[in-house]
Scaffold this active site. Structure first.
Site, PDB file in Angstrom:
ATOM      1  N   HIS A 102       0.843  -1.199   0.000  1.00 31.17           N
ATOM      2  CA  HIS A 102       0.000   0.000   0.000  1.00 31.17           C
ATOM      3  C   HIS A 102       0.882   1.255   0.000  1.00 31.17           C
ATOM      4  O   HIS A 102       1.984   1.254   0.557  1.00 31.17           O
ATOM      5  CB  HIS A 102      -0.918   0.003   1.232  1.00 31.17           C
ATOM      6  CG  HIS A 102      -1.903   1.124   1.211  1.00 31.17           C
ATOM      7  ND1 HIS A 102      -1.603   2.374   1.697  1.00 31.17           N
ATOM      8  CD2 HIS A 102      -3.157   1.195   0.722  1.00 31.17           C
ATOM      9  CE1 HIS A 102      -2.658   3.175   1.516  1.00 31.17           C
ATOM     10  NE2 HIS A 102      -3.611   2.469   0.918  1.00 31.17           N
ATOM     11  N   GLU A 174      -4.161   2.268  -7.143  1.00 37.02           N
ATOM     12  CA  GLU A 174      -4.546   3.340  -6.231  1.00 37.02           C
ATOM     13  C   GLU A 174      -3.587   4.519  -6.421  1.00 37.02           C
ATOM     14  O   GLU A 174      -2.492   4.522  -5.835  1.00 37.02           O
ATOM     15  CB  GLU A 174      -4.451   2.856  -4.784  1.00 37.02           C
ATOM     16  CG  GLU A 174      -5.282   1.632  -4.494  1.00 37.02           C
ATOM     17  CD  GLU A 174      -5.576   1.513  -3.001  1.00 37.02           C
ATOM     18  OE1 GLU A 174      -6.745   1.578  -2.649  1.00 37.02           O
ATOM     19  OE2 GLU A 174      -4.621   1.391  -2.221  1.00 37.02           O
TER      20      GLU A 174
HETATM   21  P1  PGA Z   1      -9.683   5.852   0.908  1.00 34.27           P
HETATM   22  O1  PGA Z   1      -8.469   4.833   1.109  1.00 34.27           O
HETATM   23  O2  PGA Z   1     -10.811   5.124   0.247  1.00 34.27           O
HETATM   24  O3  PGA Z   1     -10.028   6.306   2.298  1.00 34.27           O
HETATM   25  O4  PGA Z   1      -9.167   6.979   0.053  1.00 34.27           O
HETATM   26  C1  PGA Z   1      -8.139   3.987   0.053  1.00 34.27           C
HETATM   27  C2  PGA Z   1      -6.892   3.216   0.368  1.00 34.27           C
HETATM   28  O5  PGA Z   1      -5.994   3.705   1.055  1.00 34.27           O
HETATM   29  O6  PGA Z   1      -6.787   2.075  -0.087  1.00 34.27           O
END
Ligand code: PGA
Length: 263
Positions: A102, A174
């Site tokens: 992540h 992401e």
């Molecule tokens: P968020 O987080 O939906 O709060 O933006 C997404 C993530 O960190 O995977």
């Protein structure tokens, strides 16, 4: 033990709780979630903090169709790695999924492409489904070349994954600039090029989108032809939020099947 091959015809909806929730809050979440069955259209997964993992595993044991897992794991099976938990230990504790790489772990805990690749391999060997996160920081988006940047990250992360194992991994795109409270929500149009590039390069690997996903923008991502799911933080931390997103995904999955489209 090796990880299972993922179903090709479901949409995935997952949430990581990050460093949130006490045991009481974990119980409350699962009480509110109640019984859920994705009916072969949607696969849900929840990644609590490690302290809540046993409780979450216990809650889904009675046939609730939700995978439970962790937000990180070490690539060695055992040994002198103070403070770490191995993929084998996660599997032993009942996890079936593990998030790897992540953006917060890359930025705050020094995760690099090499350790991420080792973790992905170790997760598969322990029988866990890895959710591998990739995404470009804002300067890369602004300078251009972000599609190649993200493909490069995925290439490194998946370097230890054989063609046979490609269908055992979830890839979560992401963009760093879209994640979290300080993030700026992306539009589906602005991320579809990356999602399609990843899906084209790894056709057996479902590509999910994550970063400020909410019930209002979720349909736009889930309707992208190459997008196979969503990975959500804040909007799914309450059970009602997750249920709303699961219902949206189920509606879209069914509509696609009814129209003869593949998921
Ligand atoms: P968020 O987080 O939906 O709060 O933006 C997404 C993530 O960190 O995977």
């Amino acid at each position: 033990m090796t990880a299972p091959t993922l179903a090709g015809d479901v949409l995935y909806v997952g949430t990581s709780w990050k460093m949130n929730k006490t045991l009481d809050q974990t119980r409350e979440f699962f009480d509110e979630l109640g019984y859920w069955d994705g009916g072969g259209d949607v696969q849900a997964f929840v990644l609590p903090a490690l302290t809540s993992l046993p409780e979450a595993v216990d809650r889904v044991r009675d046939g609730i169709d939700v995978w439970v897992g962790a937000q990180n794991g070490h690539f060695e099976d055992a040994g002198a790695f103070t403070g770490e938990v191995s993929m084998a230990q996660l599997a032993d504790a009942g996890a079936t999924v593990v998030e790897i790489g992540h953006a917060e772990r890359r930025a705050m805990f020094g995760e690099d492409d090499e350790s991420i690749a080792l973790k992905v391999r170790a997760a598969l060997d322990a029988g866990l489904t890895p959710v591998v996160c990739v995404g470009e920081p804002r300067p890369v988006r602004e300078q251009g070349g972000y599609v190649d940047f993200v493909k490069g990250q995925a290439l490194q992360a998946l370097s230890g994954v054989s063609a046979d194992d490609a269908g055992k991994v979830l890839l979560a795109y992401e963009p760093v600039w879209a994640i979290g409270a300080s993030g700026e929500a992306a539009t589906a149009e602005s991320v579809s090029d990356v999602i399609s590039a990843l899906a084209e390069r790894w056709p057996a690997t479902p590509v999910l989108y994550g970063g400020s996903v909410t019930p209002s923008n979720a349909p736009s991502f889930l309707e992208l032809p190459d997008c196979r799911g969503i990975f959500v933080g804040r909007a799914a931390w309450q059970a009602q939020g997750l249920l709303e997103l699961l219902d949206i995904a189920r509606r879209i999955a069914r509509a696609r099947k009814e129209n003869g489209l593949s998921i």
